[in-house]
Design a protein around this motif. Structure first.
Motif, PDB file in Angstrom:
ATOM      1  N   PHE A   1      77.997  88.281 -26.400  1.00  0.00           N
ATOM      2  CA  PHE A   1      77.817  87.859 -27.788  1.00  0.00           C
ATOM      3  C   PHE A   1      76.430  88.269 -28.272  1.00  0.00           C
ATOM      4  O   PHE A   1      75.469  88.212 -27.505  1.00  0.00           O
ATOM      5  CB  PHE A   1      77.925  86.335 -27.901  1.00  0.00           C
ATOM      6  CG  PHE A   1      79.280  85.777 -27.555  1.00  0.00           C
ATOM      7  CD1 PHE A   1      80.264  85.671 -28.532  1.00  0.00           C
ATOM      8  CD2 PHE A   1      79.560  85.340 -26.260  1.00  0.00           C
ATOM      9  CE1 PHE A   1      81.509  85.149 -28.224  1.00  0.00           C
ATOM     10  CE2 PHE A   1      80.801  84.818 -25.948  1.00  0.00           C
ATOM     11  CZ  PHE A   1      81.782  84.720 -26.929  1.00  0.00           C
ATOM     12  N   PRO A   2      76.320  88.615 -29.551  1.00  0.00           N
ATOM     13  CA  PRO A   2      74.989  88.830 -30.125  1.00  0.00           C
ATOM     14  C   PRO A   2      74.178  87.535 -30.009  1.00  0.00           C
ATOM     15  O   PRO A   2      74.751  86.437 -29.961  1.00  0.00           O
ATOM     16  CB  PRO A   2      75.277  89.159 -31.597  1.00  0.00           C
ATOM     17  CG  PRO A   2      76.716  89.545 -31.645  1.00  0.00           C
ATOM     18  CD  PRO A   2      77.395  88.814 -30.539  1.00  0.00           C
ATOM     19  N   GLU A   3      72.873  87.691 -30.012  1.00  0.00           N
ATOM     20  CA  GLU A   3      72.000  86.532 -29.874  1.00  0.00           C
ATOM     21  C   GLU A   3      72.357  85.464 -30.912  1.00  0.00           C
ATOM     22  O   GLU A   3      72.548  85.757 -32.089  1.00  0.00           O
ATOM     23  CB  GLU A   3      70.534  86.968 -30.048  1.00  0.00           C
ATOM     24  CG  GLU A   3      69.549  86.008 -29.418  1.00  0.00           C
ATOM     25  CD  GLU A   3      68.107  86.367 -29.769  1.00  0.00           C
ATOM     26  OE1 GLU A   3      67.837  87.560 -30.008  1.00  0.00           O
ATOM     27  OE2 GLU A   3      67.266  85.442 -29.807  1.00  0.00           O
ATOM     28  N   GLY A   4      72.480  84.231 -30.452  1.00  0.00           N
ATOM     29  CA  GLY A   4      72.745  83.120 -31.359  1.00  0.00           C
ATOM     30  C   GLY A   4      74.197  82.911 -31.721  1.00  0.00           C
ATOM     31  O   GLY A   4      74.538  81.979 -32.437  1.00  0.00           O
ATOM     32  N   ALA A   5      75.104  83.775 -31.219  1.00  0.00           N
ATOM     33  CA  ALA A   5      76.508  83.692 -31.638  1.00  0.00           C
ATOM     34  C   ALA A   5      77.406  82.984 -30.629  1.00  0.00           C
ATOM     35  O   ALA A   5      78.613  82.896 -30.841  1.00  0.00           O
ATOM     36  CB  ALA A   5      77.050  85.102 -31.904  1.00  0.00           C
ATOM     37  N   LEU A   6      76.830  82.479 -29.551  1.00  0.00           N
ATOM     38  CA  LEU A   6      77.643  81.874 -28.491  1.00  0.00           C
ATOM     39  C   LEU A   6      78.454  80.688 -29.029  1.00  0.00           C
ATOM     40  O   LEU A   6      77.887  79.712 -29.479  1.00  0.00           O
ATOM     41  CB  LEU A   6      76.704  81.396 -27.375  1.00  0.00           C
ATOM     42  CG  LEU A   6      77.281  81.276 -25.968  1.00  0.00           C
ATOM     43  CD1 LEU A   6      77.553  82.662 -25.402  1.00  0.00           C
ATOM     44  CD2 LEU A   6      76.279  80.547 -25.066  1.00  0.00           C
TER      45      LEU A   6
END
Lengths: 331, 331
Positions: free
Chosen positions: B285-290
């Motif tokens: 996942f892109p950073e912060g998208a978890l």
């Protein structure tokens, strides 16, 4: 085909699943309908009309084929053809095949390559635009080929078995009884006692070759499934277990009687009625709607005491199970 | 469950294919996505987003399961779960299963009924709205369950293995190594020499029961596949052959290095890395998208000399094949 050196043609137990699947998939061109092909957890196939037709059919060594009689190429072709016929019988166009193989460890890689060639060539010949989009490989003592076929209805309604109406014409496209004749050649001529032995083409006349080809590499009229649906077919199915049994199933599903005309069934009416595995298309059409490629073989009547008549007489519908007593035979 | 009288529970070789398929299909509720269900040459399943996700996976008696250890119910559940996981791993929602069964003639009808119950309950628990829409039954000396699962992307793009980008978080949803622990219990405790013997639940502690359940009736987080796709997952796959081997495959497909954090892998890092068959979802996942349900286990880096690192060290990625030397063992 000359044999390859053993080093170039390893036993499947000695190579990775990935190498075998690669050998299959590199031999099969991408489907015109493939949005995402092999290499991921699943494939993605176009379904432009918003639905997908799906069917599965399995060939097991023993009850369904014998390696003494069927090459890898034959087996791939037939496994494709029988599944494509089920898609066509709904009035759909085949878009993709998924192939689950369970293979003995001592089978050669070249066998699977020829199997893949059979899949490819059957798709090219019978259902252009359809291809193998995914697969699975496991080990088993019994060679097993489980195929799933997908198809697209292109905006048409599916043609079921249950829509035949009194007054409709009963029609068929494809062979009736030829595959059974081929099996009779195998059973009658290429056995040593109970054990199947390889076919010697030199011992076959032209008619026998055609029959054997119909048994080992059937060519059901796949494209005519969509043609029939477009022409307004009221019911359709493929004939896998013989005309008699499958016509009775259609009569049952539709609540009608199918009255066949024996003179339309060729010179050997009994074989046409009983013989399975041709995967011809059986369909019913409103009067005047019979499309090219289909020939009339009878009429639909309101349900009488019998589901199926031929020349006005009841028909034996016990059906087709030629290998019933053969399961313990090796080869 | 008490045994039924034999007359009520015939051997499959003594009943028709139609009766067996009927027994399966009457035990499985229709899928919410089924436009045309069983009874025709093929089923028709809704594909509202204009494409269909399709995958096939087979369980063969011997290499993939043992009847001494797995009930019919377990087998149906697991065959459903492993296929549903492949659909989920694309970011899709499962819509339908097709089941091709090859069964020994002496197997009882009740076994197949329990198999159908396992399919039904796995769909209900893991993928509500999905159901068995079609099948095929053949005879084989080797019990074989070949399943095809279909799914709908609901307008999302498929999430492949190849989209992981440096800087992404590596995350997982589901168990790591628990199914392998269950298999270790079976191998270690329920054998008589080389022959599997039935599990005696009285001999199991609570932890062992949980591990055994994970092996025999895995519960991969199917619904989280669509959740991950919606959250913007850049790559995803299910972990069938162990985190190490499958993470390496993702790294290969994406051209990156996956750097795992051993402290995020639980108390037994080796088992979490090597143990297969949990069918957890591995995603980036892109950073912060978890999204909720996923836990971070590492980061994606630009490709270095190694495809996979754990705590900065290379990882053995030879993977999971627990039955490799077991194929000649009966039971």
């Amino acid at each position: 085909m000359p044999s390859r050196p053993e080093a170039d043609d390893p036993r499947l137990g000695d190579v990775s699943e990935g190498r075998v699947l690669q050998a299959i998939l590199t031999r099969t061109p991408p489907s015109a309908h493939t949005l995402l092909g092999p290499g991921d957890d699943a494939a993605v196939i176009a379904a432009p009309s918003g639905s997908v037709v799906a069917t599965t059919d399995t060939l097991v060594h023993g009850p369904d084929f014998r390696l003494a009689w069927s090459s890898g190429y034959d087996l791939g072709w037939k496994a494709a053809a029988v599944n494509l016929a089920d898609v066509a019988a709904m009035g759909a166009r085949p878009t993709a095949l998924l192939v689950a193989l369970a293979v003995p460890r001592d089978l050669r890689l070249s066998f699977v390559e020829r199997l893949a060639d059979g899949f490819r060539d059957a798709c090219t010949a019978l259902a252009p635009g359809c291809a193998v989009v995914g697969g699975d490989l496991t080990v088993s003592d019994v060679l097993t080929v489980a195929v799933t076929a997908l198809g697209d209805l292109e905006g048409r309604a599916p043609v079921t078995r249950s829509g035949a109406r009194p007054g409709d014409a009963v029609a068929v496209a494809g062979e009736l009884g030829l595959a059974a004749q081929g099996l009779a050649v195998l059973f009658g001529r290429f056995r040593d006692g109970d054990v199947p032995v390889p076919v010697d083409p030199a011992r076959l006349g032209p008619g026998e070759r055609a029959a054997l080809s119909a048994q080992l590499r059937p060519t059901p009229p796949i494209a005519l499934g969509a043609v029939a649906a477009t022409a307004g077919a009221t019911a359709m199915m493929d004939i896998s277990d013989g005309l008699a049994l499958d016509a009775r199933r259609m009569a049952d599903a539709s609540g009608v009687t199918l009255a066949l005309d024996g003179s339309a069934l060729g010179p050997d009416v009994d074989r046409a009625l009983a013989g399975g595995e041709d995967h011809a298309l059986l369909a019913t059409f409103p009067e005047g709607a019979l499309p090219p490629g289909f020939r009339a073989i009878g009429v639909v009547r309101a349900r009488g005491t019998e589901e199926l008549l031929c020349d006005g007489r009841p028909v034996d519908t016990s059906g087709w199970d030629p290998y019933r007593d053969w399961d313990s035979v090796s080869g």
